[in-house]
Design a protein around this motif. Structure first.
Motif, PDB file in Angstrom:
ATOM      1  N   VAL A  13       0.845  -1.170   0.127  1.00 31.33           N
ATOM      2  CA  VAL A  13       0.026  -0.129  -0.030  1.00 31.33           C
ATOM      3  C   VAL A  13       0.820   1.364   0.139  1.00 31.33           C
ATOM      4  O   VAL A  13       2.080   1.219   0.585  1.00 31.33           O
TER       5      VAL A  13
ATOM      6  N   SER B 146      -3.870   3.841   4.921  1.00 37.31           N
ATOM      7  CA  SER B 146      -3.804   2.373   4.815  1.00 37.31           C
ATOM      8  C   SER B 146      -2.421   1.961   5.659  1.00 37.31           C
ATOM      9  O   SER B 146      -2.710   0.920   6.301  1.00 37.31           O
TER      10      SER B 146
ATOM     11  N   GLU C  56      -3.417   2.227   9.213  1.00 35.29           N
ATOM     12  CA  GLU C  56      -4.196   1.250   9.774  1.00 35.29           C
ATOM     13  C   GLU C  56      -3.711   0.002  10.019  1.00 35.29           C
ATOM     14  O   GLU C  56      -3.882  -0.909  10.989  1.00 35.29           O
TER      15      GLU C  56
END
Length: 448
Positions: free
Chosen positions: A52, A57, A60
Motif C-alpha cells: 500500500v 492504509s 491502519e
C-alpha cells in the motif's frame, strides 16, 4: 547445544509462551538457543504494508500490528507493571521505526531490500519480547538479530545462506553468549547480505533459520516447536484418521515437505542433513508428547508412511520435434527456468516432449516467452499432485496396481506419474477437482 525453534502460534498464545519459559528452564544444562517467529498474523500484515502507498492504509495496518502486540503484553506481562512498561516502550519504538520506513524513499530506490526490511519487523519484535520475558523470569537471555549470524546472497524475498560465512558469523556472535550461560533468542526468517542488507528466507523460513543455526554450531538436536504433536500420515485437519509418525528419515521428511506437508518448511532439512543433526517436531501445547524424530537410518519399512497433496500446481508441457535424438535440449530448458528463478518439482519426458511441475513460479511470464523461442510451451492450470511417501516404497510393485485401480474406480485419470530416484516417493498429477474426493480413500487404502 540444542536449537529450539518456536513458531507463530507458540510465541503468541499465553499457554505456549508459558511453555517456552518452562522448557528453557528445564533444558538450561543443554545450552538452548532459541529461534522465534513473529506473532501469528504479523507477517501477513507487514507484507500488506509493502503493498500500500497511502498513509491512511499504512497507519491502519500498523495499528493492527500494535493491537496484536499490546494484547500479547497484557496477557503475558500484566503481573509486573515495570515489565509491561518496558514491553510497551519496546513495541512503540519499533513501530515508530516501521512507520518511518514505510514512508521512506527507500521504497522507490531499492524496493526489494526495503520489502525485506519491512517484512522482518515481526521477528525483531517477538525475539525482544520473548527475551524480555525470560529475563524477568530469572533466565539469562539476550535477543540477537539473525543479521549477525546468517549471511545470505542477495536474492531478496527468498535468500539462501552462504555456508562458510554463516558458520563464522554464527560462532563469533553466539558462542561468547552461550559460554556465559546466556540464552540467545534469535530472529527467525531473516539474515543479511555480506554488505549488511537485511534479507528474508521466504515464508516459513524460521524453520530454515533454526536448521542453519544448528548446522553452524554443530548442535546436538534441532527442535521445531509448533501447535501439532509432530508429523502425521496426512493433514489431520482433513483426515481424521491420520496417524502420528514417530520416526522419519531425512529423505522421507524432505519428500513430504516438497510435496505439500505443512509442518516443515521445504528447505529445513538441508542444513540438518549436511551436518547429520536430528530434527524433532514437537508441540508446545502438549509437552508430554514425544513428537516425530527425523534423522538418518529411520527408514524402517517398505510401506507407505504418509500421504500428501497439493490442490493446485503449475504445469508446463513443452514440445519440440528438435528434441528427437538431440543433445542438450533439457539443459536449455533448465537454464531458462533457473535464469527466471523457477525450480522444478516433477518431470516426465519422452523423445519430443517434456512435462514439468513447478515448485515456484518465479518470473513465469518471461520464462514462457523464452521457452517458446526453442519449443512450444503451454502453461496448464486445473491440476494438483497426490504423493505417497515411505522408505523403499517401490519394493512393493502391488502399490502401483492398487493405486491405478483406486483412481479408475473413482473416474480420476492420472495425467502424469513420477517416481522418486531414491525409492521413497510416488507422485501423480490429477485434476484438482478430484483430489478432495480421493485423498481419504488413498489414506484408508495405504496407511496401515
Amino acid at each position: 547445544m540444542i536449537v529450539m525453534k518456536f513458531g507463530g502460534t507458540s510465541v503468541t498464545r499465553q499457554q505456549s509462551v508459558a511453555a517456552i519459559n518452562f522448557l528453557v528452564k528445564r533444558d538450561l544444562a543443554l545450552q538452548p538457543i532459541l529461534v522465534v517467529s513473529a506473532l501469528s498474523g504479523t507477517t501477513d500484515l507487514l507484507i500488506k504494508l509493502t503493498q500500500v502507498n497511502d498513509l491512511t492504509s499504512q497507519s491502519e495496518l500498523i495499528e493492527l500490528i500494535k493491537v496484536k502486540h499490546w494484547t500479547w503484553i497484557e496477557e503475558n506481562c500484566s503481573a509486573d507493571q515495570s515489565l509491561m512498561d518496558q514491553a510497551y516502550d519496546l513495541v512503540t519504538q519499533h513501530l515508530l521505526e516501521l512507520s518511518n520506513l514505510a514512508k521512506s524513499s527507500d521504497r522507490n530506490s531499492n524496493y526489494l531490500n526495503w520489502h525485506d526490511r519491512v517484512a522482518s519487523f515481526g521477528e525483531v519484535i517477538s525475539s525482544q519480547l520473548i527475551s524480555l520475558l525470560l529475563v524477568q523470569n530469572g533466565i539469562k537471555a539476550q535477543a540477537v538479530s539473525a543479521t549477525q549470524c546468517i549471511i545470505t546472497n542477495d536474492n531478496f524475498g527468498s535468500a539462501d545462506f552462504l555456508d562458510q560465512l554463516t558458520i563464522q558469523a554464527t560462532n563469533t556472535t553466539l558462542l561468547p553468549l552461550i559460554n556465559q550461560g546466556i540464552v540467545p533468542v534469535i530472529t527467525g526468517f531473516l539474515g543479511a547480505t555480506v554488505d549488511g542488507r537485511t534479507t528474508i528466507l521466504g515464508r516459513g523460513g524460521s524453520d530454515f533459520s533454526a536448521a542453519i543455526i544448528g548446522h553452524a554450531l554443530k548442535a546436538k538436536e534441532i527442535q521445531i516447536w509448533t501447535d501439532v504433536n509432530g508429523v502425521y500420515s496426512a493433514d489431520p485437519r482433513v483426515i481424521n484418521q491420520a496417524k502420528l509418525i514417530p520416526q522419519l528419515s531425512y529423505q522421507e521428511a524432505a519428500e513430504l515437505a516438497m510435496f505439500g506437508a505443512k509442518v516443515l518448511h521445504p528447505r529445513t532439512i538441508q542444513p540438518a542433513v549436511r551436518s547429520g543433526i536430528p530434527v524433532r517436531v514437537l508441540n508446545t501445547f502438549n509437552l508430554d508428547n514425544q513428537g516425530t524424530l527425523i534423522a538418518h537410518n529411520t527408514c524402517t519399512n517398505s510401506w507407505v508412511k504418509a500421504i500428501t497433496w497439493k490442490p493446485k500446481v503449475p504445469l508446463i508441457n513443452i514440445y519440440s520435434a528438435d528434441m528427437f535424438l538431440s543433445k542438450g535440449f533439457l539443459e536449455k530448458i533448465f537454464a531458462i527456468l533457473a535464469h527466471n528463478n523457477i525450480s522444478v518439482n516433477m518431470l516426465s519426458a519422452s523423445e519430443v516432449s517434456v512435462s514439468i511441475t513447478l515448485d515456484n513460479i518465479g518470473n513465469l511470464e518471461q520464462a514462457l516467452l523464452e521457452l517458446n523461442q526453442i519449443a512450444t510451451a503451454d502453461y496448464i492450470e486445473g491440476f494438483g499432485t497426490i504423493s505417497l511417501v515411505g522408505g523403499h516404497i517401490m519394493s512393493r510393485p502391488q502399490i502401483m496396481q492398487d493405486l491405478f485401480n483406486l483412481f479408475e474406480h473413482n473416474n480420476l485419470p492420472v495425467q502424469m506419474l513420477s517416481y522418486s530416484a531414491s525409492n521413497i516417493n510416488i507422485s501423480m498429477i490429477v485434476a484438482s477437482e478430484g483430489i478432495n474426493q480421493v485423498i481419504p480413500l488413498v489414506h484408508e487404502k495405504f496407511i496401515v
